[in-house]
Structures are given as C-alpha cells and as structure tokens.
Scaffold this motif. Structure first.
Motif, PDB file in Angstrom:
ATOM      1  N   ILE A 188      20.419  20.384  17.537  1.00  0.00           N
ATOM      2  CA  ILE A 188      21.865  20.351  17.782  1.00  0.00           C
ATOM      3  C   ILE A 188      22.545  20.988  16.582  1.00  0.00           C
ATOM      4  O   ILE A 188      22.401  20.513  15.455  1.00  0.00           O
ATOM      5  N   ASP A 189      23.260  22.062  16.815  1.00  0.00           N
ATOM      6  CA  ASP A 189      24.000  22.754  15.757  1.00  0.00           C
ATOM      7  C   ASP A 189      25.476  22.420  15.941  1.00  0.00           C
ATOM      8  O   ASP A 189      26.143  22.952  16.828  1.00  0.00           O
ATOM      9  N   ALA A 190      25.973  21.518  15.101  1.00  0.00           N
ATOM     10  CA  ALA A 190      27.331  20.992  15.285  1.00  0.00           C
ATOM     11  C   ALA A 190      28.378  21.747  14.477  1.00  0.00           C
ATOM     12  O   ALA A 190      29.510  21.266  14.359  1.00  0.00           O
ATOM     13  N   HIS A 191      28.029  22.916  13.944  1.00  0.00           N
ATOM     14  CA  HIS A 191      29.001  23.710  13.184  1.00  0.00           C
ATOM     15  C   HIS A 191      28.625  25.180  13.333  1.00  0.00           C
ATOM     16  O   HIS A 191      27.757  25.692  12.631  1.00  0.00           O
ATOM     17  N   CYS A 192      29.290  25.845  14.273  1.00  0.00           N
ATOM     18  CA  CYS A 192      29.060  27.277  14.476  1.00  0.00           C
ATOM     19  C   CYS A 192      30.307  27.877  15.112  1.00  0.00           C
ATOM     20  O   CYS A 192      31.141  27.172  15.671  1.00  0.00           O
ATOM     21  N   HIS A 193      30.423  29.173  15.012  1.00  0.00           N
ATOM     22  CA  HIS A 193      31.616  29.889  15.477  1.00  0.00           C
ATOM     23  C   HIS A 193      31.199  30.961  16.487  1.00  0.00           C
ATOM     24  O   HIS A 193      30.327  31.784  16.190  1.00  0.00           O
ATOM     25  N   LEU A 194      31.837  30.964  17.649  1.00  0.00           N
ATOM     26  CA  LEU A 194      31.551  31.956  18.682  1.00  0.00           C
ATOM     27  C   LEU A 194      32.843  32.395  19.348  1.00  0.00           C
ATOM     28  O   LEU A 194      33.709  31.559  19.651  1.00  0.00           O
TER      29      LEU A 194
ATOM     30  N   THR B  71      17.350  25.621  19.285  1.00  0.00           N
ATOM     31  CA  THR B  71      18.555  24.803  19.449  1.00  0.00           C
ATOM     32  C   THR B  71      18.929  24.738  20.924  1.00  0.00           C
ATOM     33  O   THR B  71      18.980  25.769  21.601  1.00  0.00           O
ATOM     34  N   THR B  72      19.207  23.535  21.399  1.00  0.00           N
ATOM     35  CA  THR B  72      19.505  23.339  22.817  1.00  0.00           C
ATOM     36  C   THR B  72      20.933  22.866  23.075  1.00  0.00           C
ATOM     37  O   THR B  72      21.344  22.735  24.222  1.00  0.00           O
ATOM     38  N   CYS B  73      21.681  22.597  22.015  1.00  0.00           N
ATOM     39  CA  CYS B  73      23.061  22.144  22.166  1.00  0.00           C
ATOM     40  C   CYS B  73      23.846  22.562  20.930  1.00  0.00           C
ATOM     41  O   CYS B  73      23.337  22.451  19.803  1.00  0.00           O
ATOM     42  N   ILE B  74      25.046  23.054  21.131  1.00  0.00           N
ATOM     43  CA  ILE B  74      25.908  23.441  20.023  1.00  0.00           C
ATOM     44  C   ILE B  74      27.269  22.777  20.186  1.00  0.00           C
ATOM     45  O   ILE B  74      27.665  22.402  21.293  1.00  0.00           O
ATOM     46  N   VAL B  75      27.961  22.619  19.063  1.00  0.00           N
ATOM     47  CA  VAL B  75      29.359  22.164  19.098  1.00  0.00           C
ATOM     48  C   VAL B  75      30.161  23.117  18.219  1.00  0.00           C
ATOM     49  O   VAL B  75      30.356  22.881  17.030  1.00  0.00           O
ATOM     50  N   PRO B  76      30.620  24.224  18.792  1.00  0.00           N
ATOM     51  CA  PRO B  76      31.486  25.146  18.055  1.00  0.00           C
ATOM     52  C   PRO B  76      32.928  24.675  18.094  1.00  0.00           C
ATOM     53  O   PRO B  76      33.222  23.552  18.517  1.00  0.00           O
TER      54      PRO B  76
END
Length: 476
Positions: A54-60, A86-91
C-alpha cells in the motif's frame, strides 16, 4: 473447492512465515492451510507470497502548476505500481488554482475512473485558496469515504497560515481524520533562497542549503506542537533527516499521536548526489532534499526500531525535459522538485531491508502494507494476508537479481534516480481482489479494473484531548 488457490508458496503471515496454500473466493481470502483445492491453481513454488503493498503517498495526474503536468496518469501510474508489488495506492485530490477541496476530489475521481488497474483511495488537500468553508467541505467528504487531509507549510499557492492550520486540525479531530503535513519553514526557505541567488549560488547543490535540515526540523516541531494543542492525529510525511525524526520521537514521548513516514530517496540518495554536473544532478532534486550519511543511518535505525511507521514513494512524475525546464544550465531555482518511485519503492526495501536481515519480516510488513492500512482506514479490506481480507497478493522471486533503470520500469517518466542500481528480489505475479493484474511478468488487467475505496475514519472519541479541555491546576 475454492475458486482459486495459491499453492506451495512461502507465505508472509502476520505471525511469521508459513509454507501453506491460500484459498480465494469472491475476491477475498477464504482459507489459509495445506492441501487446499481450487478450480484454478497458481503455482507459487519457490516464491514468497507477500501482502500487496500500500503506497499511501503518491501523486498522479494532478493539475498543472508551474507549467508542467504529471507524466503519469492513473493508468500508467497504477500499472507501474503493480509491477512493483503495490496493489493499493492513496494519492491526493490535489487542487488547481482557485479549486475547492471538494472540486479537487471530484476532478481526481473523474481522472481515475476507467484508468486504474489497482485499487485506490484519495487524500483531501486544503490550501489557502480551496475555500473558507473548510469544515463543511471536509464533513461532506467524510461521508464520501475520505478520511485524511494534507496541509503544506511551504510552496507558493499551497502553504497554509496558522489560522487555517488550526481550523483543519480542529475539524479533523472532530471527524477522526488524520492530518498529513509537509513540514518545512516557508519563510526560512524564501529568505535563504533569495540570499543564495544574491550571492550567485544557484547551482543545483544549493537546493540542500535552501531546504536545510534545520528548516524541516523547525516546521516539524511546530506542526507537532499544533497537533498537541488540538489533540489531532498527524503524519509528518517524507521525514528526511535525523533532526526531524527526533522531533517526532519527542512529540510521541509527550503523548502526541504522531506518525512518521519516510521514502526510499531518503535512504538511498544523499546530498552529495546533487554535487554533480547540472543535468546529472537534476535527477536527484526533490523536497525536502537528500540528506547526510548521518541522517541515512538514523533513518535506517528508525525503520528497524519502529521510529518510522510508513514507507511511501512520494512518486512525483515529471518528464525530464519538464523537470529541467528551459534554463541553459539547470539550477536549484529552475529545476522542478520531484522524482518517480512508485515501482521501485518495494524492490529497494525488499532487497536492502528484508533480504539483508536489516528488517525483520514483521517490520517489513508494517512499513509496506499493515501500518498504511491501519492508519488510513483500510484495515477492514487490505494490508495483510488473513481470512476475510481482499486477496491482494504479490508473488516474489527472492533470488532474481535485476538492474533498476528506465528500460526496466513501467512509468511514463523517462528517468529514474536509481538508474544502474542492482537489487535482489522482484514481484513476478500480482493479484488484486484475487484477479491477476500481473501474471509471470505480463500485464493482464485492463484499465478500469481498479476500484475507488471509501475509507473508515477513526473513532473521534479516541483522539487526544485539546488544550482547552485540560486542567493544569489539578496536575500533581
């Protein structure tokens, strides 16, 4: 008989490694054991089966600021994330100029729909320009599954003043939200930047001076003091230095609900990397900037002992031509801040943390999936390999050695700061809700398979006590 069974892998469970099978039905883990049978089988022999990251800090796909837009949208960005395990992100639902916080979320949801190949949530963002009705906007978003908000203490157009800072903290406290803070002292950066320009010191290496560790430390201390005054939960994002990490530790010792996040660039890139010819050095410009060996050592120890809670990418995707701009010689005042990292986040820590023995399996799982799920309201769906949770799994080959480089990665960004670095271990197959997104190194999912995930806020009753509710005359 299960719909799908992952057989014969070495499985990373919450209580340690186990040689077992995983049964999957209706997209969720339905059984963990031996001898499971399924309509479809995936052979995981010689593979380590890890929870999806889970990547909870990214920009798209953010609005254009400063003349350059993001190279990655939700399609290319989530594909790149999946290839990295990674299977879930929170941008972020990042606002453009004069865009409300709600408007920014709506824009981002529209941009993500039909594009993402993995699941995603969104963080709200508040700036001085996102509207005076902050409480109303955040309360409305809480009903739509948003459970966190980001504030900036620097950057023109983004930095909030203290009054707005407190308004957001008070609102978040009442909602059970967590407040993410980019902590750097804006006035100090503006003052030092101008003095460096006046002295003719505009080479890229001076980016480290214009954003010194002291400026990050002061802002971290101040932000955490605000959290202490309001009882709010706070994440200090991209902790880059030993000084800031110590401020988080001190706040925790006072009972502040303080969370620390760091990123691969603060362990694998150093300030000396900016002391190169300009075009080469531009690959390493991000904010806060890379730090000293002392900070690297301190942050590694914090990863080991729990002083750091989250390992995020802060993926900030710009084409290199946009990053260096039109200056004849790129300098720290003209080079865009931000680097890609959504795909390299997990391979770097798997190789240099887990496989080397620096990190226990328990710490690795905390940093890469479990803590993000717990902190950001996803633990009812994601974060671990456990019965009842989504079957978000990454099958890693722990022995393959490969070289990080633009040609090996899947982001649209045309450079990586890790070009030429060799790592051991690579995800070969990745499943989201039991469906192979990557199978034996080949993309299988179609754009739009990824779903928006409403998240759960914490119980506000468990938040800290604001200063106005204290009774110091009763203290012993």
């Amino acid at each position: 008989m299960h719909e799908l069974v992952i057989k014969g892998g070495r499985v990373a469970l919450d209580d340690g490694w186990a040689d077992c099978d995983i049964g999957i039905d209706d997209g969720r883990i339905s059984a963990i054991g031996n001898g499971l049978s399924g309509e479809t089988l995936i052979d995981a022999a010689k593979r380590w089966v890890m929870p999806g990251g889970i990547d909870a800090h990214c920009h798209l796909d953010q609005p254009v600021w400063g003349g350059a837009g993001n190279a990655d949208d939700f399609e290319s960005g989530t594909i790149s994330a999946a290839f990295g395990g990674t299977t879930c992100i929170v941008p972020f639902g990042m606002p453009g100029p004069d865009m409300s916080t709600i408007g920014a979320i709506d824009r981002t949801l529209d941009r993500a729909a039909g594009r993402a190949v993995i699941d995603y949530g969104l963080h709200a963002v508040v700036t001085m320009g996102t509207g005076a009705d902050v409480e109303q906007q955040l309360s409305e978003l809480a009903g739509r599954g948003i459970a966190s908000v980001k504030l900036f203490m620097t950057y023109q157009g983004f930095a909030v003043d203290d009054d707005l800072f407190f308004k957001v903290l008070d609102t978040a406290h009442n909602l059970g939200w967590i407040v993410m803070v980019h902590a750097e002292n804006d006035a100090a950066i503006r003052r030092t930047r101008q003095r460096l320009i006046d002295l003719g010191r505009t080479d890229i290496r001076y980016h480290v001076v214009a954003h010194s560790e002291t400026m990050e430390r002061e802002a971290t201390h101040r932000a955490l003091a605000f959290a202490e005054m309001t009882g709010a939960r706070m994440t200090i994002v991209h902790v880059s230095s030993w000084q800031s990490a110590e401020e988080v530790a001190r706040a925790r010792s006072r009972g502040v609900d303080a969370i620390a996040e760091t990123c691969p660039q603060y362990l694998f890139i150093g300030s000396a990397d900016l002391d190169r010819p300009a075009v080469d050095a531009a690959r390493f410009v991000f904010s806060p900037p890379p730090r000293s060996p002392r900070s690297h050592q301190h942050l590694w120890q914090a990863l080991i002992d729990g002083g750091i809670d989250l390992w995020s990418s802060d993926h900030s995707p710009y084409f290199f031509a946009d990053k260096i701009g039109k200056a004849e010689t790129p300098g720290f005042t003209t080079t865009l801040s931000g680097i890609p990292g959504i795909e390299t986040r997990l391979p770097l820590l798997f190789s240099e943390g887990l496989l080397t023995g620096r990190l226990t399996l328990d710490r690795y799982l905390d940093l890469t999936s479990r803590n993000a799920a717990a902190i950001y309201g996803l633990a009812n769906r994601k974060g671990s390999i456990a019965v009842g949770l989504d079957a978000d799994l990454a099958l890693w080959d722990p022995e393959v050695r490969w070289t990080l480089g633009h040609a090996a990665l899947h982001s649209r960004v045309d450079f990586t700061p890790y070009e030429g670095r060799t790592v051991t271990g690579k995800p070969t197959s990745v499943l989201v809700r039991g469906v192979p997104v990557i199978a034996d190194g080949v993309l299988k999912a179609k754009p739009g398979f990824g779903q928006f995930l409403p998240r759960t806020a914490a119980d506000p009753a468990r938040s800290g006590k604001p200063v106005e509710e204290t009774t110091p005359w009763l203290d012993a």
